[in-house]
Design a protein around this motif. Structure first.
Motif, PDB file in Angstrom:
ATOM      1  N   THR A 179      -1.843  -0.396   9.835  1.00 43.99           N
ATOM      2  CA  THR A 179      -2.126   0.288   8.565  1.00 43.99           C
ATOM      3  C   THR A 179      -2.700  -0.689   7.547  1.00 43.99           C
ATOM      4  O   THR A 179      -3.604  -0.345   6.774  1.00 43.99           O
ATOM      5  CB  THR A 179      -0.847   0.941   8.015  1.00 43.99           C
ATOM      6  N   ARG A 183      -6.170  -0.250   5.402  1.00 41.85           N
ATOM      7  CA  ARG A 183      -6.313  -0.341   3.938  1.00 41.85           C
ATOM      8  C   ARG A 183      -7.329  -1.405   3.553  1.00 41.85           C
ATOM      9  O   ARG A 183      -8.093  -1.228   2.603  1.00 41.85           O
ATOM     10  CB  ARG A 183      -4.958  -0.645   3.294  1.00 41.85           C
ATOM     11  N   GLU A 189     -10.763   0.027   3.941  1.00 38.61           N
ATOM     12  CA  GLU A 189     -11.059   0.968   2.862  1.00 38.61           C
ATOM     13  C   GLU A 189     -11.434   0.234   1.578  1.00 38.61           C
ATOM     14  O   GLU A 189     -12.372   0.626   0.867  1.00 38.61           O
ATOM     15  CB  GLU A 189      -9.848   1.860   2.608  1.00 38.61           C
TER      16      GLU A 189
END
Length: 318
Positions: free
Chosen positions: A106, A110, A113
């Protein structure tokens, strides 16, 4: 008959990492709390033994959401992570979702992104087709990520005109191979933005370091893990690179090819991050049937990391 002596060097750390342990707990606790069936998209982790044990308890494994009937039962996403379109599709069907994505995966999502929001084109170092890579690339729009697998890919890489670049990596790669690719990237693109902290996870790094310590000392080395497990494949490669020419990836003790192994006086054993300790014990037992074994643990790191469970399961865990 007297058994020949055999010294076993047991790599430590080995086996389950915190992300794998958390993912398996999520399925187990969902089964306890909500009953069967619990649907799991893709293998929860890449290990047949683990998957079969969970299937026996009532988990139903599917590759795509359209294989799941309309249901109020939990739908779990695997430790490898999924593209953004997957939870959105689950939401549209009203599924009760439990995300077992490893928190370190994860973190990579992130990062990608953030780079995209800041106008950077993302270079992802990883293996095409691996679920983690599919999930990471699926966090961003088509064309926003370029996958790099090898040094040759770096040499022929054509970055979008005028775009700032950043790189991130799959969490289960070879530390040494990835370092070489990163060096090549930074040489070609000196202004490329690096991760704040290395993306290859602590467990991958630690298991490879342990194999490096053991491989030069043994006649053969067994990596307990699945053929579709990236981190397990990398352990076998690391052992071979460190001078152990007889390095074997096996799922179970029954897969040992004794003829190929040949004469051995010392053997190393490790396990990929998805392989349970019971399978390591099975290999030791198989060796003990043929040899008079002594076991020495070679520890190169201590691991104390643990990850929180999803909020929906914390009360059940307590």
């Amino acid at each position: 008959m007297t058994k020949p002596p055999l010294s076993i060097l047991l790599c430590a750390p080995r086996g389950f990492c915190a992300g794998v342990d958390r993912a398996i707990q999520i399925v187990d606790l969902a089964l306890e709390r909500f009953g069967a069936p619990v649907y799991v998209r893709h293998e929860i982790v890449h290990n047949k033994y683990v998957v079969e044990e969970l299937r026996r308890k009532g988990a139903v494994f599917v590759e795509e959401l359209d294989e799941i009937p309309d249901t109020g039962q939990p739908v779990v996403f695997s430790a490898h992570g999924v593209a953004k379109a997957v939870p959105e599709a689950a939401r549209l069907r009203g599924f009760f979702q439990l995300d077992a994505t490893c928190p370190l995966v994860t973190k990579v999502h992130r990062e990608a992104e953030i780079h995209h929001k800041r106008g950077r084109h993302v270079i992802l170092i990883g293996h095409a087709g691996h679920p983690e890579v599919i999930g990471t690339m699926g966090q961003l729009p088509d064309g926003a990520v370029t996958l790099v697998e090898t040094l040759d890919d770096v040499a022929t890489l054509e970055a979008p005109d005028g775009a700032a670049l950043a790189y991130t990596t799959q969490t289960t790669l070879s530390v040494d191979d990835t370092r070489a690719i990163v060096e090549a990237l930074t040489e070609r693109f000196p202004t490329i933005t690096a991760p704040h902290k290395e993306d290859i996870c602590y467990a991958t790094t630690n298991r490879q370091a342990s194999v490096k310590a053991v491989a030069p000392r043994v006649d053969a080395l067994f990596v307990v893990g699945a053929p579709n497990s990236s981190n397990s494949q990398r352990l076998r490669e690391v052992a071979a690179r460190e001078g152990c020419t007889r390095a074997y990836l096996i799922q179970r003790a029954a897969e040992i090819d004794w003829e190929a192994v040949g004469e051995i006086r010392t053997v190393g054993i490790t396990a990929g991050a998805s392989a349970p300790e019971v399978l390591v014990e099975e290999v030791i037992d198989a060796l003990a049937e043929r040899y008079d074994v002594t076991v020495e643990t070679v520890r190169t790191a201590d691991e104390t990391i643990a990850f929180n469970l999803p909020r929906e399961l914390r009360a059940g865990a307590a």
